[in-house]
Scaffold this motif. Structure first.
Motif, short mmCIF file in Angstrom:
data_model
loop_
_atom_site.label_atom_id
_atom_site.label_comp_id
_atom_site.label_asym_id
_atom_site.label_seq_id
_atom_site.Cartn_x
_atom_site.Cartn_y
_atom_site.Cartn_z
N ASN A 6 -5.74 -1.34 -6.12
CA ASN A 6 -7.04 -1.05 -5.51
C ASN A 6 -7.27 -1.27 -4.01
O ASN A 6 -7.05 -2.41 -3.72
N HIS A 7 -7.62 -0.12 -3.40
CA HIS A 7 -7.60 -0.28 -2.00
C HIS A 7 -8.86 -1.12 -1.23
O HIS A 7 -8.77 -1.37 -0.31
N SER A 8 -9.97 -1.54 -2.16
CA SER A 8 -10.81 -2.20 -1.88
C SER A 8 -10.31 -3.78 -1.54
O SER A 8 -10.84 -4.66 -0.85
N PRO A 33 0.34 3.78 -3.88
CA PRO A 33 -0.64 4.41 -3.42
C PRO A 33 -1.90 4.67 -4.36
O PRO A 33 -2.76 5.09 -3.70
N MET A 64 -4.91 4.21 -7.07
CA MET A 64 -5.94 3.07 -7.18
C MET A 64 -5.60 2.32 -8.40
O MET A 64 -6.15 1.27 -8.74
N ALA A 79 0.94 -1.23 -0.09
CA ALA A 79 -0.10 0.00 -0.04
C ALA A 79 1.02 1.30 0.24
O ALA A 79 0.52 2.21 -0.68
N HIS A 104 -8.08 -4.68 0.52
CA HIS A 104 -7.88 -4.62 1.95
C HIS A 104 -8.80 -5.50 2.49
O HIS A 104 -8.63 -6.16 3.68
#
Length: 157
Positions: A53-55, A47, A49, A43, A57
């Motif tokens: 993709n931060h989803s 950083p 998207m 991450a 996590h």
């Protein structure tokens, strides 16, 4: 032909029986920490998207919840030895453990889907975030197994 390690008597000088819970707890903690360390590293490195993709996590969060659910009930509660009261008794403990294992396996399978479906099959230049998601979930999964089945409950009674 004899082995060259037959003369080595290391197990006699260390009593593993009393330290089994300590060793299993430390190993599980190291695995859990390593999983989260890998995903935090990914991450920080990616950083945006577009790259990560931060989803994704959500898999690690679900694996962590599964880790806690699996280890919230003891083996004695599942067998019915030490738990007969409560909301559902032994059946409730078994259902709780089953749901915890379903979440753990589900997050591990989802992390494989993220790795292969989101990074490998699309032939992206950057694959490390997918590998990080998979290894995070694998380390948390195996840490949960070590913590659940690596310890003994004989010392608690």
């Amino acid at each position: 032909m004899s082995g060259f390690l037959e003369g080595l008597r290391c197990s006699e000088c260390i009593d593993w029986g009393e330290k089994r819970n300590t060793i299993a707890s430390i190993a599980a903690g190291v695995l859990f920490f390593t999983g989260w360390w890998i995903i935090i590293d990914a991450a920080v490195i990616y950083p945006t998207m577009k790259d990560f993709n931060h989803s994704y996590h959500a898999c690690g969060v679900i694996a962590t919840i599964a880790f806690l659910m699996i280890n919230a009930v003891s083996n004695g509660q599942v067998r019915g030895d030490s738990y007969s009261e409560g909301c559902l008794g032994q059946t409730g403990a078994r259902i709780w453990l089953f749901v915890g294992f379903m979440l753990a396996f589900g997050s591990l399978i989802a992390s494989m889907w993220i790795l292969f479906g989101g990074y490998v099959a699309k032939e992206k230049d950057i694959v490390y975030p997918g590998i990080a998601v998979f290894f995070q979930n694998a380390f948390i999964f195996f840490g949960g197994l070590v913590f659940k089945f690596g310890r003994t409950e004989d010392l608690w009674q």
